[in-house]
Design a protein around this motif. Structure first.
Motif, PDB file in Angstrom:
ATOM      1  N   TYR A 109     -14.054   2.259  -6.204  1.00 26.53           N
ATOM      2  CA  TYR A 109     -12.693   2.712  -5.877  1.00 26.53           C
ATOM      3  C   TYR A 109     -11.704   1.548  -5.958  1.00 26.53           C
ATOM      4  CZ  TYR A 109      -8.784   4.731  -3.320  1.00 26.53           C
ATOM      5  OH  TYR A 109      -7.537   5.163  -2.961  1.00 26.53           O
TER       6      TYR A 109
ATOM      7  N   SER B 172       5.821   4.312  -9.490  1.00 26.35           N
ATOM      8  CA  SER B 172       6.737   4.277 -10.637  1.00 26.35           C
ATOM      9  C   SER B 172       6.781   5.661 -11.278  1.00 26.35           C
ATOM     10  CB  SER B 172       6.224   3.275 -11.665  1.00 26.35           C
ATOM     11  OG  SER B 172       6.073   2.016 -11.066  1.00 26.35           O
TER      12      SER B 172
ATOM     13  N   ASP C 252      -1.688   0.757   2.509  1.00 24.05           N
ATOM     14  CA  ASP C 252      -0.911  -0.179   3.316  1.00 24.05           C
ATOM     15  C   ASP C 252      -0.613   0.423   4.684  1.00 24.05           C
ATOM     16  OD1 ASP C 252      -0.778  -1.937   1.185  1.00 24.05           O
ATOM     17  OD2 ASP C 252       1.028  -0.993   0.390  1.00 24.05           O
ATOM     18  N   LEU C 253      -1.042  -0.258   5.728  1.00 24.80           N
ATOM     19  CA  LEU C 253      -0.691   0.190   7.074  1.00 24.80           C
ATOM     20  C   LEU C 253       0.608  -0.489   7.497  1.00 24.80           C
ATOM     21  CD1 LEU C 253      -4.227   0.096   8.714  1.00 24.80           C
ATOM     22  CD2 LEU C 253      -3.069   2.021   7.656  1.00 24.80           C
ATOM     23  N   ASP C 254       0.726  -1.759   7.169  1.00 27.02           N
ATOM     24  CA  ASP C 254       1.974  -2.496   7.374  1.00 27.02           C
ATOM     25  C   ASP C 254       1.950  -3.706   6.443  1.00 27.02           C
ATOM     26  OD1 ASP C 254       0.347  -4.414   8.586  1.00 27.02           O
ATOM     27  OD2 ASP C 254       0.704  -3.612  10.585  1.00 27.02           O
ATOM     28  N   ALA C 255       2.855  -4.663   6.689  1.00 28.40           N
ATOM     29  CA  ALA C 255       2.946  -5.805   5.768  1.00 28.40           C
ATOM     30  C   ALA C 255       1.693  -6.673   5.817  1.00 28.40           C
ATOM     31  CB  ALA C 255       4.181  -6.631   6.099  1.00 28.40           C
TER      32      ALA C 255
ATOM     33  N   PHE D 135       7.710  -3.409   2.908  1.00 32.18           N
ATOM     34  CA  PHE D 135       6.306  -2.980   2.824  1.00 32.18           C
ATOM     35  C   PHE D 135       5.350  -4.145   2.645  1.00 32.18           C
ATOM     36  CE2 PHE D 135       3.571   0.622   2.176  1.00 32.18           C
ATOM     37  CZ  PHE D 135       4.334   1.662   2.646  1.00 32.18           C
TER      38      PHE D 135
ATOM     39  N   ALA E 271      -2.019   0.143 -10.861  1.00 33.42           N
ATOM     40  CA  ALA E 271      -1.329  -1.138 -10.693  1.00 33.42           C
ATOM     41  C   ALA E 271       0.169  -0.985 -10.435  1.00 33.42           C
ATOM     42  CB  ALA E 271      -1.553  -2.010 -11.911  1.00 33.42           C
ATOM     43  N   SER E 272       0.738   0.175 -10.751  1.00 36.22           N
ATOM     44  CA  SER E 272       2.180   0.338 -10.563  1.00 36.22           C
ATOM     45  C   SER E 272       2.509   0.937  -9.204  1.00 36.22           C
ATOM     46  CB  SER E 272       2.727   1.245 -11.659  1.00 36.22           C
ATOM     47  OG  SER E 272       2.160   2.523 -11.518  1.00 36.22           O
ATOM     48  N   ASP E 273       1.533   1.058  -8.354  1.00 37.48           N
ATOM     49  CA  ASP E 273       1.733   1.748  -7.089  1.00 37.48           C
ATOM     50  C   ASP E 273       1.233   0.849  -5.954  1.00 37.48           C
ATOM     51  OD1 ASP E 273       2.275   3.673  -5.303  1.00 37.48           O
ATOM     52  OD2 ASP E 273       0.773   5.099  -6.000  1.00 37.48           O
ATOM     53  N   SER E 274       1.836   0.977  -4.801  1.00 38.99           N
ATOM     54  CA  SER E 274       1.259   0.296  -3.641  1.00 38.99           C
ATOM     55  C   SER E 274       0.368   1.317  -2.937  1.00 38.99           C
ATOM     56  CB  SER E 274       2.355  -0.217  -2.717  1.00 38.99           C
ATOM     57  OG  SER E 274       3.131   0.847  -2.262  1.00 38.99           O
ATOM     58  N   TRP E 275      -0.631   0.853  -2.222  1.00 39.62           N
ATOM     59  CA  TRP E 275      -1.619   1.792  -1.686  1.00 39.62           C
ATOM     60  C   TRP E 275      -2.280   1.169  -0.475  1.00 39.62           C
ATOM     61  CZ3 TRP E 275      -7.064   0.706  -2.263  1.00 39.62           C
ATOM     62  CH2 TRP E 275      -7.306  -0.526  -2.869  1.00 39.62           C
TER      63      TRP E 275
ATOM     64  N   ALA F   8       5.982  -3.406  -8.629  1.00 39.81           N
ATOM     65  CA  ALA F   8       6.352  -2.148  -9.289  1.00 39.81           C
ATOM     66  C   ALA F   8       7.846  -1.857  -9.097  1.00 39.81           C
ATOM     67  CB  ALA F   8       5.512  -1.003  -8.738  1.00 39.81           C
TER      68      ALA F   8
ATOM     69  N   ARG G 275      12.513   0.730  10.619  1.00 46.12           N
ATOM     70  CA  ARG G 275      11.557   1.711  10.064  1.00 46.12           C
ATOM     71  C   ARG G 275      11.930   3.162  10.379  1.00 46.12           C
ATOM     72  NH1 ARG G 275       5.550  -0.804  10.386  1.00 46.12           N
ATOM     73  NH2 ARG G 275       6.091  -2.803   9.511  1.00 46.12           N
TER      74      ARG G 275
ATOM     75  N   ARG H 256      11.814   4.991   6.902  1.00 38.87           N
ATOM     76  CA  ARG H 256      10.422   4.957   6.410  1.00 38.87           C
ATOM     77  C   ARG H 256       9.569   6.014   7.098  1.00 38.87           C
ATOM     78  NH1 ARG H 256       6.505  -0.393   6.510  1.00 38.87           N
ATOM     79  NH2 ARG H 256       4.550   0.722   6.566  1.00 38.87           N
TER      80      ARG H 256
ATOM     81  N   PHE I 260     -14.142  -3.148   4.876  1.00 40.76           N
ATOM     82  CA  PHE I 260     -15.173  -2.103   4.915  1.00 40.76           C
ATOM     83  C   PHE I 260     -16.400  -2.560   4.107  1.00 40.76           C
ATOM     84  CE2 PHE I 260     -16.951   1.862   3.076  1.00 40.76           C
ATOM     85  CZ  PHE I 260     -17.238   2.551   4.241  1.00 40.76           C
TER      86      PHE I 260
ATOM     87  N   ALA J   3       4.136   4.258   0.122  1.00 38.01           N
ATOM     88  CA  ALA J   3       3.994   3.443  -1.083  1.00 38.01           C
ATOM     89  C   ALA J   3       5.389   3.111  -1.588  1.00 38.01           C
ATOM     90  CB  ALA J   3       3.235   4.215  -2.166  1.00 38.01           C
ATOM     91  N   THR J   4       5.497   1.973  -2.266  1.00 40.95           N
ATOM     92  CA  THR J   4       6.793   1.625  -2.878  1.00 40.95           C
ATOM     93  C   THR J   4       6.587   1.421  -4.369  1.00 40.95           C
ATOM     94  OG1 THR J   4       6.390  -0.659  -2.248  1.00 40.95           O
ATOM     95  CG2 THR J   4       7.876   0.603  -0.857  1.00 40.95           C
TER      96      THR J   4
ATOM     97  N   ASP K 102      -2.311  -7.646  -5.497  1.00 34.16           N
ATOM     98  CA  ASP K 102      -1.322  -8.367  -6.296  1.00 34.16           C
ATOM     99  C   ASP K 102      -1.514  -9.881  -6.261  1.00 34.16           C
ATOM    100  OD1 ASP K 102      -0.269  -5.971  -6.968  1.00 34.16           O
ATOM    101  OD2 ASP K 102       1.449  -6.056  -5.621  1.00 34.16           O
TER     102      ASP K 102
ATOM    103  N   VAL L 269      -8.091  -3.208   4.124  1.00 35.78           N
ATOM    104  CA  VAL L 269      -9.099  -2.567   4.978  1.00 35.78           C
ATOM    105  C   VAL L 269     -10.337  -2.148   4.182  1.00 35.78           C
ATOM    106  CG1 VAL L 269      -7.621  -1.786   6.867  1.00 35.78           C
ATOM    107  CG2 VAL L 269      -7.846  -0.369   4.851  1.00 35.78           C
ATOM    108  N   LEU L 270     -10.159  -1.828   2.915  1.00 38.65           N
ATOM    109  CA  LEU L 270     -11.318  -1.426   2.113  1.00 38.65           C
ATOM    110  C   LEU L 270     -12.214  -2.630   1.786  1.00 38.65           C
ATOM    111  CD1 LEU L 270      -9.691   1.240  -0.182  1.00 38.65           C
ATOM    112  CD2 LEU L 270     -11.449   1.624   1.520  1.00 38.65           C
TER     113      LEU L 270
ATOM    114  N   LYS M 175      -0.918  -6.075  -1.270  1.00 35.77           N
ATOM    115  CA  LYS M 175      -0.670  -7.513  -1.278  1.00 35.77           C
ATOM    116  C   LYS M 175      -1.922  -8.262  -1.748  1.00 35.77           C
ATOM    117  CE  LYS M 175       1.368 -11.137   1.498  1.00 35.77           C
ATOM    118  NZ  LYS M 175       1.785 -11.566   2.819  1.00 35.77           N
TER     119      LYS M 175
END
Lengths: 148, 230
Positions: free
Chosen positions: A26, B212, A41-44, B153, A35-39, B125, B182, B185, A129, B192-193, A53, A125-126, A50
């Motif tokens: 996964y 995107s 993410d609970l917070d920064a 984010f 790659a074009s999406d963030s996923w 993105a 927030r 948000r 895991f 997601a951003t 990337d 987190v993954l 992050k």
């Protein structure tokens, strides 16, 4: 786990390593396809985006998760062989091979977790895991030689 | 090698018992009559002993598998994140600090379709999408209001200064805002951003895109046209 037989422990190693394969696959898919999406993410700080990337998510254009995928797949194979009654593979017993790969997996997982905390300064987190699975498999592999 | 007493196939002595059990499960074969005592001893010596899996072990493993599967599903699906408003619903109201100074309130845009983008200065993105949106803005700024809201984010904490620097460096002249607390948000369930909402002139959501836009400029044009016509 004194109540589990050797067969139980091997089956548990195979099951946990199976989840490891799923998790690493996964993560790898996310690296290539999303790659074009963030996923995830609970917070920064708890941010898979992050970590993905960062330059640590791939080595020479190959996602780091590939190493995890291969390692967990080997563990599934070794546990499967042991469950079929095979005792030795080359110069070593299967228990020893299992311990070696579990130890390597846990060491790599620990190293990557240190990198996440101190270098990237974000936690996926993954990935955690996957590291937890490594540690659980290592715990089982350590107790295998004494189990009947 | 021995011939199977049922099918006549030659089978290794140590595999004969397993062969009969697997291939002819309904046949009753007395292997004591087929194999000599010596052959049976030799077969036992060569045959690998499979480690036994106990009923208790199966129960423990099943419980562990269930827990691990649940944890994995939670990590992947993240059901605790907000789902946000859907198509056909009114876009939730918010008031947040504006890059132009003061505050920006969504409802002040009523009467004009709005492209509402949730982004982050450090999101790769979002940086790529800015150049696409700039082109879209050149074609739609006469009939659509554009509003980008930083939801902080990933990466370094966004500030109005960093947001303004992003706006300048990407040549995106519309209003940017900072969702410092927030509020937006959470109201929009942004997980997601970039996440982009297309609102019609009444503030009703016509469409949303997570990540995107798959079709790039064409996708934005299609949904902005629908927002304008709605």
């Amino acid at each position: 786990m004194p109540t589990l037989s050797r067969g139980d422990r091997l089956l548990l190693v195979a099951a946990l390593a199976g989840f490891g394969v799923l998790n690493a696959a996964y993560l790898m898919w996310q690296w290539y396809a999303a790659a074009s999406d963030s996923w995830c993410d609970l917070d920064a700080y708890f941010s898979c985006t992050k970590v993905r990337d960062s330059p640590w998510s791939a080595i020479g254009g190959i996602p780091t998760a590939t190493v995890g995928l291969a390692g967990f797949a080997v563990l599934v194979g070794l546990a499967g062989l042991a469950l079929r009654g095979t005792e030795r593979l080359g110069p070593w017993s299967l228990d020893r091979w299992l311990l070696l790969f579990a130890l390597t997996g846990a060491a790599v997982g620990a190293g990557l977790t240190v990198v996440e905390v101190f270098v990237i300064q974000a936690i996926c987190v993954l990935c955690v895991f996957g590291f937890a699975l490594d540690l659980a498999i290592l715990g089982l592999a350590v107790t295998l030689p004494g189990a009947s | 090698m021995k011939k199977c007493p049922v099918c006549g196939v030659s089978v290794k002595v140590e595999n004969l018992e397993r062969h009969v059990g697997n291939q002819h499960p309904h046949e009753t074969v007395d292997l004591d009559r087929v194999l000599t005592a010596g052959e049976r001893r030799a077969a036992r010596g060569k045959s690998p002993t499979r480690p036994a899996v106990t009923a208790r072990g199966i129960a423990v493993i099943s419980a562990v598998v269930l827990v691990v599967a649940l944890l994995f599903a939670i990590a992947v699906l993240n059901p605790f994140r907000g789902t946000g408003p859907g198509v056909g619903q009114y876009a939730p109201e918010f008031t947040v600090p504006s890059s132009a100074g003061g505050e920006v309130t969504l409802s002040t845009y009523r009467g004009t379709p709005v492209l509402l983008e949730f982004m982050d200065v450090d999101c790769a993105a979002c940086q790529q999408e800015a150049s696409v949106l700039r082109y879209v803005y050149e074609n739609y700024s006469a009939s659509v209001e554009f509003l980008s809201v930083s939801v902080d984010f990933v990466g370094q904490a966004d500030t109005l200064e960093r947001i303004n620097a992003f706006r300048t460096s990407h040549g995106t002249p519309w209003t940017y805002a900072h969702d410092r607390d927030r509020v937006a948000r959470e109201a929009y369930g942004v997980s997601a951003t970039p996440t982009t909402f297309f609102l019609d002139r009444n503030g009703v959501i016509v469409h949303s895109i997570r990540g995107s836009a798959p079709g790039g400029i064409d996708a934005y044009a299609e949904w902005l046209d629908k927002a304008i016509r709605a």
